[in-house]
Design a protein around this motif. Sequence first.
Motif, short mmCIF file in Angstrom:
data_model
loop_
_atom_site.label_atom_id
_atom_site.label_comp_id
_atom_site.label_asym_id
_atom_site.label_seq_id
_atom_site.Cartn_x
_atom_site.Cartn_y
_atom_site.Cartn_z
N TRP A 94 40.02 -23.91 3.10
CA TRP A 94 39.70 -24.78 1.35
C TRP A 94 40.83 -24.76 1.26
CZ3 TRP A 94 34.21 -25.67 0.18
CH2 TRP A 94 33.66 -24.93 0.85
N PHE A 95 40.45 -26.27 0.67
CA PHE A 95 41.56 -27.17 0.18
C PHE A 95 40.84 -27.94 -0.72
CE2 PHE A 95 44.88 -27.07 4.01
CZ PHE A 95 44.23 -26.12 5.29
N ARG A 96 41.89 -28.58 -1.41
CA ARG A 96 41.82 -29.15 -2.78
C ARG A 96 42.86 -30.42 -2.12
NH1 ARG A 96 42.96 -25.27 -7.72
NH2 ARG A 96 44.72 -25.55 -7.55
N GLN A 97 41.98 -31.74 -2.96
CA GLN A 97 42.66 -32.55 -2.95
C GLN A 97 42.74 -33.45 -4.96
OE1 GLN A 97 42.54 -35.54 -0.34
NE2 GLN A 97 44.24 -36.85 -1.12
N ASP A 119 42.03 -27.44 -11.86
CA ASP A 119 40.70 -27.03 -10.42
C ASP A 119 40.15 -28.12 -10.13
OD1 ASP A 119 40.76 -23.55 -12.06
OD2 ASP A 119 42.15 -24.00 -10.32
N THR A 120 40.08 -28.89 -10.95
CA THR A 120 39.70 -30.63 -10.84
C THR A 120 40.19 -31.22 -9.78
OG1 THR A 120 38.86 -31.09 -13.62
CG2 THR A 120 38.77 -32.51 -11.95
N ALA A 121 38.70 -31.64 -8.24
CA ALA A 121 39.62 -31.74 -7.02
C ALA A 121 38.35 -32.24 -6.44
CB ALA A 121 40.00 -30.89 -6.63
N VAL A 122 38.53 -32.61 -5.30
CA VAL A 122 37.69 -32.98 -4.09
C VAL A 122 37.63 -31.58 -3.16
CG1 VAL A 122 36.81 -34.20 -1.70
CG2 VAL A 122 36.59 -35.34 -4.55
N TYR A 123 36.70 -30.72 -3.18
CA TYR A 123 37.48 -29.30 -2.44
C TYR A 123 36.53 -29.73 -1.11
CZ TYR A 123 39.19 -26.42 -5.63
OH TYR A 123 40.03 -26.12 -7.62
N TYR A 124 37.61 -29.64 -0.09
CA TYR A 124 37.20 -29.43 1.25
C TYR A 124 36.96 -28.23 2.31
CZ TYR A 124 38.48 -34.50 0.51
OH TYR A 124 38.70 -35.36 0.19
N CYS A 125 35.93 -28.03 3.36
CA CYS A 125 36.53 -27.57 4.20
C CYS A 125 36.85 -27.29 5.34
CB CYS A 125 35.11 -26.17 4.40
SG CYS A 125 34.44 -25.09 5.67
N ALA A 126 37.60 -26.69 6.56
CA ALA A 126 37.73 -26.45 6.95
C ALA A 126 37.96 -25.81 8.89
CB ALA A 126 39.64 -27.07 7.19
N ALA A 127 38.10 -26.36 9.75
CA ALA A 127 37.76 -25.18 10.61
C ALA A 127 39.29 -24.98 11.86
CB ALA A 127 36.22 -25.40 11.49
N TRP A 171 37.14 -30.94 9.66
CA TRP A 171 36.69 -30.70 8.59
C TRP A 171 35.75 -31.10 7.95
CZ3 TRP A 171 41.12 -30.15 4.69
CH2 TRP A 171 42.14 -30.27 5.88
N GLY A 172 35.69 -30.62 6.84
CA GLY A 172 33.73 -31.10 6.25
C GLY A 172 34.21 -32.82 5.83
N GLN A 173 32.95 -32.91 4.63
CA GLN A 173 33.13 -34.55 4.38
C GLN A 173 33.65 -34.38 2.43
OE1 GLN A 173 30.55 -32.99 4.28
NE2 GLN A 173 29.19 -32.65 2.34
N GLY A 174 33.82 -33.16 2.32
CA GLY A 174 33.97 -32.79 0.83
C GLY A 174 33.21 -32.12 -0.06
N THR A 175 33.27 -31.57 -1.31
CA THR A 175 32.53 -31.48 -2.62
C THR A 175 33.39 -31.42 -3.64
OG1 THR A 175 30.89 -29.92 -3.18
CG2 THR A 175 32.20 -29.49 -1.99
N ARG A 176 33.07 -32.32 -4.57
CA ARG A 176 33.82 -32.48 -5.92
C ARG A 176 33.54 -31.82 -7.06
NH1 ARG A 176 36.46 -36.86 -7.38
NH2 ARG A 176 35.79 -38.75 -5.84
N VAL A 177 34.51 -31.07 -7.60
CA VAL A 177 34.61 -29.91 -8.77
C VAL A 177 34.84 -30.32 -9.87
CG1 VAL A 177 35.33 -27.85 -9.59
CG2 VAL A 177 34.83 -27.75 -7.04
N THR A 178 34.78 -30.78 -10.99
CA THR A 178 35.31 -31.14 -12.38
C THR A 178 34.81 -29.82 -13.51
OG1 THR A 178 34.46 -33.27 -11.96
CG2 THR A 178 34.61 -33.12 -13.86
#
Length: 123
Positions: free
Chosen positions: A36-39, A90-98, A113-120
């Motif tokens: 899991w990554f985040r931006q 912790d607010t970011a777009v979170y990405y899953c990756a393999a 990489w996935g398309q990302g899911t936003r966490v606010t």
Amino acid sequence: QVQLVESGGGLVQAGGSLRLSCAASGRTSSQNAMGWFRQPPGKDREFVAGISWVGGITSYAESVKGRFTISRDNAKNTVYLQMNSLKPEDTAVYYCAAAPRPPMVVTTTYDYWGQGTRVTVSS
């Protein structure tokens, strides 16, 4: 090819919890680990947590240790990120990756990489 689909993001108050899911499909057997990554807004993508498919070896960024837990369900080819005690930072777009190989903490290790899911997280 590996396809990754994240879900579970949303808006939560500080101190709250969210659980992110990442469903993997395709040639998942060729992958060594999931991460899991985040931006955050205006910042670079950063490593959050990783787990190996075999053995369940985990690794966490210092900023999330003790608050986030990564887990996997091999039968479902799904990886989870349980996020507790959330903070506004912790607010970011979170990405899953393999990743097909170690080390799991390095962004360039990951091929898919996935398309990302936003966490606010609101204060």
